[in-house]
Design a protein around this motif. Structure first.
Motif, PDB file in Angstrom:
ATOM      1  N   LEU A  76      55.923  53.636 109.665  1.00 42.93           N
ATOM      2  CA  LEU A  76      54.904  53.182 108.736  1.00 42.93           C
ATOM      3  C   LEU A  76      54.623  54.310 107.759  1.00 42.93           C
ATOM      4  O   LEU A  76      54.233  55.405 108.169  1.00 42.93           O
ATOM      5  N   MET A  82      56.985  47.011 101.112  1.00 44.35           N
ATOM      6  CA  MET A  82      55.886  46.097 101.414  1.00 44.35           C
ATOM      7  C   MET A  82      56.482  44.705 101.585  1.00 44.35           C
ATOM      8  O   MET A  82      57.266  44.255 100.754  1.00 44.35           O
ATOM      9  N   SER A  85      54.082  38.575 105.517  1.00 49.30           N
ATOM     10  CA  SER A  85      54.155  38.331 106.961  1.00 49.30           C
ATOM     11  C   SER A  85      55.432  37.580 107.310  1.00 49.30           C
ATOM     12  O   SER A  85      56.077  37.863 108.321  1.00 49.30           O
ATOM     13  N   SER A 126      55.519  49.673 104.613  1.00 48.73           N
ATOM     14  CA  SER A 126      54.181  49.943 104.095  1.00 48.73           C
ATOM     15  C   SER A 126      53.357  48.667 104.162  1.00 48.73           C
ATOM     16  O   SER A 126      53.845  47.589 103.804  1.00 48.73           O
ATOM     17  N   PHE A 127      52.135  48.792 104.590  1.00 47.68           N
ATOM     18  CA  PHE A 127      51.228  47.652 104.611  1.00 47.68           C
ATOM     19  C   PHE A 127      50.405  47.576 103.341  1.00 47.68           C
ATOM     20  O   PHE A 127      49.788  46.564 103.053  1.00 47.68           O
ATOM     21  N   SER A 128      50.373  48.664 102.581  1.00 42.20           N
ATOM     22  CA  SER A 128      49.595  48.705 101.354  1.00 42.20           C
ATOM     23  C   SER A 128      49.800  50.068 100.714  1.00 42.20           C
ATOM     24  O   SER A 128      50.232  51.009 101.380  1.00 42.20           O
ATOM     25  N   LEU A 141      48.977  46.635 112.721  1.00 46.36           N
ATOM     26  CA  LEU A 141      50.385  46.458 113.067  1.00 46.36           C
ATOM     27  C   LEU A 141      50.549  45.442 114.187  1.00 46.36           C
ATOM     28  O   LEU A 141      51.388  44.536 114.101  1.00 46.36           O
ATOM     29  N   GLN A 144      50.052  41.925 112.956  1.00 42.14           N
ATOM     30  CA  GLN A 144      51.180  41.451 112.154  1.00 42.14           C
ATOM     31  C   GLN A 144      52.414  41.181 113.003  1.00 42.14           C
ATOM     32  O   GLN A 144      53.164  40.239 112.731  1.00 42.14           O
TER      33      GLN A 144
END
Length: 159
Positions: A76, A82, A85, A126-128, A141, A144
């Motif tokens: 991560l 990015m 889902s 990356s989540f954001s 995490l 998701q």
């Protein structure tokens, strides 16, 4: 599939531990989940760039000690890809279809990940572009990953 979440530091807040336990329980029907944590390093208030690099290196050594050569590593990192889902669900399914049965998701400490971990990673995720507390990132995490398994199973959770 075997999923390992490898992290730096302990979870101190009970509400985060409760959320982690809940998602771990939910995921048990889809995969074998293991959560491993290594000790974090104390960062001085006004640490220099060199001191911060040394801290990340020490944490990185601890993390690397738990990564097997045959593991597929997903780190991560804010500079990572990015995904939606649905795309994450597809990636997990593809890893399984390609015979990658040991996925290791690595979450760094407050300073991020050692460059050696980033280099070892098979994928940067990356989540954001925003920064999240690394303790909260475990919950995000896990949620998701659970969502991805539900999507892949054709179940309605992701709606």
């Amino acid at each position: 599939m075997n999923i390992t979440i490898l992290t730096v530091g302990k979870i101190k807040e009970r509400y985060l531990r409760d959320a982690i336990d809940e998602y771990a329980k939910r995921m048990s029907r889809f995969c074998k989940l293991q959560i491993m944590q290594v000790n974090d390093e104390k960062t001085p208030e006004h640490a220099s760039a060199a001191e911060e690099l040394q801290i990340k290196q020490r944490e990185g050594e601890r993390l690397m000690a738990h990564i097997k050569p045959q593991s597929t590593v997903i780190a991560l990192a804010i500079e990572g890809r990015m995904l939606t889902s649905e795309q994450l669900a597809h990636e997990i399914e593809e890893f399984g279809l390609r015979g990658h049965s040991n996925l290791v998701f690595v979450i760094g400490g407050s300073l991020g990940l050692d460059p050696r971990i980033l280099k070892r990673a098979d994928m940067l995720l990356s989540f954001s572009r925003m920064t999240f507390p690394h303790q909260l990132m475990r919950v995000i995490l896990l949620e998701q990953l659970y969502r991805a398994y539900k999507i892949n199973a054709g179940e309605p959770y992701h709606k």
